[in-house]
Design an enzyme around this catalytic site. Structure first.
Site, PDB file in Angstrom:
ATOM      1  N   LEU A  36       0.804  -1.218   0.000  1.00 22.36           N
ATOM      2  CA  LEU A  36       0.000   0.000   0.000  1.00 22.36           C
ATOM      3  C   LEU A  36       0.838   1.268   0.000  1.00 22.36           C
ATOM      4  O   LEU A  36       0.301   2.365  -0.182  1.00 22.36           O
ATOM      5  CB  LEU A  36      -0.965   0.013   1.190  1.00 22.36           C
ATOM      6  CG  LEU A  36      -2.093  -1.028   1.172  1.00 22.36           C
ATOM      7  CD1 LEU A  36      -3.145  -0.678   2.205  1.00 22.36           C
ATOM      8  CD2 LEU A  36      -2.735  -1.144  -0.206  1.00 22.36           C
ATOM      9  N   TYR A  60      -1.617   0.108   8.821  1.00 25.14           N
ATOM     10  CA  TYR A  60      -0.509   0.315   9.762  1.00 25.14           C
ATOM     11  C   TYR A  60      -1.171   0.506  11.121  1.00 25.14           C
ATOM     12  O   TYR A  60      -1.793   1.533  11.389  1.00 25.14           O
ATOM     13  CB  TYR A  60       0.288   1.554   9.362  1.00 25.14           C
ATOM     14  CG  TYR A  60       1.531   1.811  10.198  1.00 25.14           C
ATOM     15  CD1 TYR A  60       2.789   1.743   9.620  1.00 25.14           C
ATOM     16  CD2 TYR A  60       1.451   2.140  11.535  1.00 25.14           C
ATOM     17  CE1 TYR A  60       3.942   1.998  10.372  1.00 25.14           C
ATOM     18  CE2 TYR A  60       2.580   2.377  12.301  1.00 25.14           C
ATOM     19  CZ  TYR A  60       3.824   2.313  11.710  1.00 25.14           C
ATOM     20  OH  TYR A  60       4.954   2.555  12.460  1.00 25.14           O
ATOM     21  N   THR A  61      -1.055  -0.497  12.003  1.00 27.35           N
ATOM     22  CA  THR A  61      -1.799  -0.482  13.269  1.00 27.35           C
ATOM     23  C   THR A  61      -0.907  -0.367  14.502  1.00 27.35           C
ATOM     24  O   THR A  61      -1.406  -0.447  15.621  1.00 27.35           O
ATOM     25  CB  THR A  61      -2.652  -1.760  13.406  1.00 27.35           C
ATOM     26  OG1 THR A  61      -1.797  -2.905  13.328  1.00 27.35           O
ATOM     27  CG2 THR A  61      -3.702  -1.833  12.301  1.00 27.35           C
ATOM     28  N   TYR A 124      -1.427   7.658  14.446  1.00 21.77           N
ATOM     29  CA  TYR A 124      -2.208   6.532  13.929  1.00 21.77           C
ATOM     30  C   TYR A 124      -3.646   6.970  13.660  1.00 21.77           C
ATOM     31  O   TYR A 124      -4.184   6.757  12.556  1.00 21.77           O
ATOM     32  CB  TYR A 124      -2.192   5.371  14.921  1.00 21.77           C
ATOM     33  CG  TYR A 124      -3.238   4.319  14.643  1.00 21.77           C
ATOM     34  CD1 TYR A 124      -3.150   3.505  13.520  1.00 21.77           C
ATOM     35  CD2 TYR A 124      -4.340   4.159  15.490  1.00 21.77           C
ATOM     36  CE1 TYR A 124      -4.126   2.550  13.246  1.00 21.77           C
ATOM     37  CE2 TYR A 124      -5.306   3.209  15.225  1.00 21.77           C
ATOM     38  CZ  TYR A 124      -5.208   2.406  14.109  1.00 21.77           C
ATOM     39  OH  TYR A 124      -6.173   1.478  13.845  1.00 21.77           O
TER      40      TYR A 124
END
Length: 303
Positions: A36, A60-61, A124
């Protein structure tokens, strides 16, 4: 029907692959094939495969590392989804994308509605909000499903971390003043599959933004207590749990104290029935226990 799912090895992607197996040909692509952070690679794969539906389960966690890795977080959580939305719109197919309770600051005393103003506290959360906004700006058929506190029997998540630590330590401190709804990846996948079926038969609701979590609420400490109870029934519990305040457990990224999401719009517009968080947890753990029992029986029979 060809269904393209990103993030092939992630906990949500794996649950989706299982739930959607009967709906058509599932094409699950990992980051080696569809990264991605590489827009041209995304475009090439979508144009090559020409799916009938795109589901973006990659993200993206890593909440705390994102504080020092802004560019990567935005590349995966914002730019990648924007490119997927553009390609989906060009093909005239729907895009399903998942977002998070972390788009809110958690200062509202009641559960958050879709129309509440997002105010992320972290990189985030900001990157996930940027992804939502990019998809909405592109337009086209899309579903943005905000969820919270996702766990499963795969990957890295609170459930698996607690199961390990509760068997290793004598005492374990867990935050008790952050409240939300733990949501099993299996629940999200099952609801998504039902929405796909309704979309195909023309019985679904409108495109747009929806909240999708289990019902009920608890704290991280309450979630940990339920996990501990399951381990205790199996004779595996070692640690004693202690509740603490989030202020006593400083992290690089600030977390919202209230992560509760109101899911009435999803229930009304799409007719979705959402399980209680404890019932879903018991189902998840029951699946694990049944698998372990079956594995033990097979091992015994082979001796």
């Amino acid at each position: 029907m060809k269904i393209l799912i990103t993030g092939s090895t992630g906990q949500l992607s794996q649950a989706l692959q299982t739930a959607l197996a009967g709906e058509g040909k599932v094409l699950a692509l990992g980051h080696k094939v569809m990264d991605l952070t590489k827009p041209m690679q995304i475009r090439q794969q979508v144009r090559l495969l020409r799916p009938d539906l795109i589901i973006n389960a990659a993200a993206y966690t890593a909440v705390d590392p994102a504080q020092g890795d802004r560019d990567q977080a935005y590349a995966v959580n914002a730019i990648g989804p924007e490119v997927l939305a553009e390609e989906a719109a060009a093909l005239g197919v729907p895009l399903i994308h998942y977002s998070t309770d972390y788009v809110f600051d958690g200062r509202k005393p009641e559960p958050y509605h879709e129309e509440d103003e997002p105010r992320p506290l972290s990189i985030y959360g900001a990157s996930k909000l940027a992804g939502e906004q990019a998809i909405q700006a592109v337009g086209g058929q899309h579903l943005i499903l905000r969820t919270s506190w996702v766990y499963s029997l795969h990957g890295r998540n609170f459930l698996l971390t607690m199961q390990r630590l509760l068997q290793e330590r004598d005492t374990l401190s867990v935050v008790d003043d952050e409240v939300g709804a733990p949501t099993w990846a299996g629940t999200i996948a099952a609801v998504t599959a039902d929405m796909v079926r309704k979309w195909r038969t023309g019985t679904g609701g409108p495109s747009g933004l929806y909240h999708l979590t289990a019902t009920g609420e608890t704290s991280w400490y309450g979630f940990a207590c339920s996990i501990a109870q399951n381990l205790e029934r199996q004779g595996l519990l070692r640690a004693r749990l202690e509740p603490i305040l989030s202020a006593d457990y400083p992290t690089a990224a600030e977390r919202p104290l209230n992560s509760r999401l109101n899911c009435a719009r999803l229930q009304r517009d799409w007719g979705m029935v959402l399980p209680d968080w404890e019932a879903a947890l018991h189902q998840c753990l029951g699946n694990a226990n049944a698998h372990q029992a079956n594995h033990s029986m097979q091992a015994t029979q082979s001796l």
